[in-house]
Write a protein that holds these residues in place. Structure first.
Motif, mmCIF file in Angstrom:
data_model
loop_
_atom_site.group_PDB
_atom_site.id
_atom_site.type_symbol
_atom_site.label_atom_id
_atom_site.label_comp_id
_atom_site.label_asym_id
_atom_site.label_seq_id
_atom_site.Cartn_x
_atom_site.Cartn_y
_atom_site.Cartn_z
ATOM 1 N N SER A 1 -18.518 -40.636 16.468
ATOM 2 C CA SER A 1 -17.329 -40.594 17.312
ATOM 3 C C SER A 1 -16.223 -41.525 16.847
ATOM 4 O O SER A 1 -16.468 -42.675 16.466
ATOM 5 N N PHE A 2 -15.005 -40.998 16.917
ATOM 6 C CA PHE A 2 -13.827 -41.841 16.822
ATOM 7 C C PHE A 2 -13.762 -42.746 18.046
ATOM 8 O O PHE A 2 -14.171 -42.364 19.140
ATOM 9 N N LEU A 3 -13.240 -43.932 17.855
ATOM 10 C CA LEU A 3 -12.978 -44.840 18.971
ATOM 11 C C LEU A 3 -11.667 -44.442 19.632
ATOM 12 O O LEU A 3 -10.645 -44.282 18.971
ATOM 13 N N ASN A 4 -11.699 -44.243 20.954
ATOM 14 C CA ASN A 4 -10.473 -43.898 21.670
ATOM 15 C C ASN A 4 -9.442 -45.020 21.563
ATOM 16 O O ASN A 4 -9.790 -46.202 21.547
ATOM 17 N N HIS A 5 -8.193 -44.641 21.512
ATOM 18 C CA HIS A 5 -7.106 -45.628 21.518
ATOM 19 C C HIS A 5 -6.907 -46.135 22.942
ATOM 20 O O HIS A 5 -6.676 -45.354 23.857
ATOM 21 N N THR A 6 -6.989 -47.425 23.153
ATOM 22 C CA THR A 6 -6.675 -48.024 24.447
ATOM 23 C C THR A 6 -5.939 -49.337 24.207
ATOM 24 O O THR A 6 -5.912 -49.868 23.083
ATOM 25 N N LYS A 7 -5.381 -49.886 25.269
ATOM 26 C CA LYS A 7 -4.745 -51.200 25.146
ATOM 27 C C LYS A 7 -5.758 -52.270 24.771
ATOM 28 O O LYS A 7 -5.428 -53.238 24.090
ATOM 29 N N LYS A 8 -7.010 -52.094 25.232
ATOM 30 C CA LYS A 8 -8.046 -53.056 24.877
ATOM 31 C C LYS A 8 -8.359 -53.000 23.387
ATOM 32 O O LYS A 8 -8.634 -54.028 22.760
ATOM 33 N N CYS A 9 -8.327 -51.832 22.799
ATOM 34 C CA CYS A 9 -8.511 -51.723 21.348
ATOM 35 C C CYS A 9 -7.417 -52.483 20.607
ATOM 36 O O CYS A 9 -7.677 -53.186 19.624
ATOM 37 N N GLN A 10 -6.199 -52.331 21.086
ATOM 38 C CA GLN A 10 -5.083 -53.050 20.466
ATOM 39 C C GLN A 10 -5.259 -54.559 20.620
ATOM 40 O O GLN A 10 -5.020 -55.331 19.687
ATOM 41 N N GLU A 11 -5.697 -54.967 21.804
ATOM 42 C CA GLU A 11 -5.857 -56.387 22.082
ATOM 43 C C GLU A 11 -6.887 -57.035 21.156
ATOM 44 O O GLU A 11 -6.699 -58.161 20.683
ATOM 45 N N TYR A 12 -7.984 -56.315 20.903
ATOM 46 C CA TYR A 12 -9.073 -56.874 20.096
ATOM 47 C C TYR A 12 -9.078 -56.342 18.669
ATOM 48 O O TYR A 12 -10.029 -56.603 17.922
ATOM 49 N N ASN A 13 -8.035 -55.596 18.305
ATOM 50 C CA ASN A 13 -7.900 -55.076 16.946
ATOM 51 C C ASN A 13 -9.108 -54.227 16.555
ATOM 52 O O ASN A 13 -9.717 -54.415 15.493
ATOM 53 N N ILE B 1 -18.820 -40.504 6.236
ATOM 54 C CA ILE B 1 -19.958 -41.018 7.009
ATOM 55 C C ILE B 1 -20.812 -39.860 7.522
ATOM 56 O O ILE B 1 -22.049 -39.899 7.459
ATOM 57 N N VAL B 2 -20.165 -38.814 8.025
ATOM 58 C CA VAL B 2 -20.907 -37.636 8.486
ATOM 59 C C VAL B 2 -21.732 -37.042 7.353
ATOM 60 O O VAL B 2 -22.912 -36.707 7.529
ATOM 61 N N ASN B 3 -21.133 -36.911 6.177
ATOM 62 C CA ASN B 3 -21.842 -36.325 5.042
ATOM 63 C C ASN B 3 -23.015 -37.190 4.589
ATOM 64 O O ASN B 3 -24.078 -36.668 4.209
ATOM 65 N N ILE B 4 -22.851 -38.518 4.647
ATOM 66 C CA ILE B 4 -23.949 -39.419 4.305
ATOM 67 C C ILE B 4 -25.121 -39.211 5.258
ATOM 68 O O ILE B 4 -26.289 -39.102 4.841
ATOM 69 N N ILE C 1 -16.652 -48.222 14.259
ATOM 70 C CA ILE C 1 -15.603 -49.233 14.403
ATOM 71 C C ILE C 1 -15.432 -49.951 13.070
ATOM 72 O O ILE C 1 -16.390 -50.527 12.535
ATOM 73 N N GLU C 2 -14.240 -49.895 12.542
ATOM 74 C CA GLU C 2 -13.943 -50.502 11.241
ATOM 75 C C GLU C 2 -14.276 -51.988 11.253
ATOM 76 O O GLU C 2 -13.897 -52.716 12.171
ATOM 77 N N GLY C 3 -15.024 -52.431 10.240
ATOM 78 C CA GLY C 3 -15.365 -53.843 10.106
ATOM 79 C C GLY C 3 -16.559 -54.281 10.930
ATOM 80 O O GLY C 3 -17.083 -55.370 10.730
ATOM 81 N N LEU C 4 -17.023 -53.427 11.829
ATOM 82 C CA LEU C 4 -18.177 -53.773 12.660
ATOM 83 C C LEU C 4 -19.419 -53.006 12.233
ATOM 84 O O LEU C 4 -20.479 -53.589 12.029
ATOM 85 N N SER D 1 -11.267 -47.065 14.601
ATOM 86 C CA SER D 1 -12.176 -46.348 13.711
ATOM 87 C C SER D 1 -11.585 -46.275 12.311
ATOM 88 O O SER D 1 -10.371 -46.427 12.130
ATOM 89 N N PRO D 2 -12.414 -46.039 11.301
ATOM 90 C CA PRO D 2 -11.891 -45.798 9.952
ATOM 91 C C PRO D 2 -11.015 -44.546 9.932
ATOM 92 O O PRO D 2 -10.973 -43.775 10.900
ATOM 93 N N ASN D 3 -10.354 -44.320 8.811
ATOM 94 C CA ASN D 3 -9.506 -43.135 8.718
ATOM 95 C C ASN D 3 -10.360 -41.864 8.683
ATOM 96 O O ASN D 3 -11.588 -41.908 8.552
ATOM 97 N N TYR D 4 -9.685 -40.744 8.807
ATOM 98 C CA TYR D 4 -10.380 -39.452 8.939
ATOM 99 C C TYR D 4 -11.275 -39.167 7.730
ATOM 100 O O TYR D 4 -12.402 -38.678 7.879
ATOM 101 N N GLU D 5 -10.785 -39.478 6.545
ATOM 102 C CA GLU D 5 -11.553 -39.200 5.337
ATOM 103 C C GLU D 5 -12.848 -40.008 5.315
ATOM 104 O O GLU D 5 -13.911 -39.498 4.938
#
Length: 323
Positions: free
Chosen positions: A251-263, A275-278, A222-225, A266-270
């Motif tokens: 894992s990518f964070l699924n898109h939901t209305k709750k994600c939109q509500e709380y901003n 992160i996986v490579n690290i 989760i970006e910023g967390l 996940s970071p972008n694909y790159e």
């Protein structure tokens, strides 16, 4: 005797999507909203995993609760306007039967057939019903194996399941942060004294006594967390004692209305690939999981969308909120 007829399908969404995983790169999904009773609808889905055009397995993902008790901030399934309802072992089997019949799929036509308690609900606090449900499903579908994702609110679940010779293939636990305040922010109903270290240890004890089982830690980025270099270093230090016994799912964070509500996103694909490579460079077994695209298939998203339509004056819905 409990009525074992199929559930009534209220709504269905079918999609074939590109997907990141270590074995497959496509998913063909039928996701269902099912009428549970006059007040409630539940979700389940069939998933055919494909490597290009080769079918690898069939999975049926089940709900074990209406309105999940965990309360993950990003998840729509725990934010419905009514208290939770525990489903029964018979309800699990009815979901399987409904999904397979409605999708026209035969589990014996696939190299592997899985039941997944990885969506709506917390398996550990209904550990007895989970075991009973697995037994009922196994009696009807002898080739079934089971994947369980649990926050381990009740970590005695692993010991309980260990004595029952269940066909459990995967035990998965979530990781969000080592910081207790961040954990409480993401998992709003986190029990007092929650101990992820102990939970992973108990899952590994199960794995050591059951050859077919593996343990996964699901790092939802989760970006910023938890996406910074510092947070990743903290996570890897925390997981170092388990390095040889767990698989890390990034894992990518699924898109939901709750994600939109709380901003929340996940970071972008790159950055996810970085992160996986690290993590791999530090000697961990890991892989990227999910999709960066909004598929409308996040846990509880369909039921939340459906309920919100009841607010529309001309929605035409027969199943009305009574909350």
């Amino acid at each position: 005797m409990k009525d074992m007829r199929k559930f009534e399908v209220v709504e269905k969404i079918s999609k074939t999507i590109d997907y990141n995983s270590y074995r497959w790169n496509k998913e063909s999904i039928d996701r269902y909203l099912l009428k549970y009773d006059d007040k409630r609808i539940i979700e389940c889905m069939t998933i055919v995993h494909l490597k290009d055009d080769e079918e690898l397995d069939l999975t049926v993902e089940l709900s074990n609760m209406y309105n999940c008790v965990v309360g993950c901030r990003f998840c729509a399934s725990g934010s419905l306007p009514e208290s939770h309802v525990y489903l029964s072992a018979d309800d699990y089997l009815k979901q399987v039967d409904t999904c397979l019949e409605e999708s026209g799929l035969n589990p014996y036509d696939y190299p592997k057939f899985y039941i997944a308690f990885t969506g709506i609900g917390e398996p550990s606090i209904v550990k007895e019903e989970i075991a009973l449900g697995i037994r009922k499903i196994q009696e009807k579908y002898s080739n079934v194996e089971v994947n369980i994702a649990t926050t381990a609110f009740d970590n005695t679940c692993f010991q309980y399941w260990a004595g029952m010779d269940l066909p459990i293939r995967t035990l998965q636990l979530p990781y969000y942060s080592c910081d207790s305040e961040k954990m409480k922010y993401i998992i709003r109903n986190l029990p007092k004294g929650y101990d992820l270290n102990l939970n992973i240890s108990e899952a590994i004890k199960y794995k050591r006594c059951h050859e077919m089982c593996r343990v996964k830690v699901n790092f939802v980025v989760i970006e910023g967390l938890n996406s910074s270099y510092q947070e990743i270093d903290r996570m890897l230090a925390f997981l170092e004692p388990f390095k040889e016994e767990v698989i890390l799912k990034i894992s990518f964070l699924n898109h939901t209305k709750k994600c939109q509500e709380y901003n929340l996103a996940s970071p972008n694909y790159e950055r996810m690939l970085e992160i996986v490579n690290i993590i791999r460079s530090r000697g961990f077994n890991c892989y990227l999981f999910g999709t960066k695209n909004n598929t409308e298939l996040g846990c509880g998203q369909l039921v939340q969308n459906y309920i919100s339509k009841d607010e529309e004056p001309d929605s035409g819905k027969k199943l009305k909120k009574v909350y």
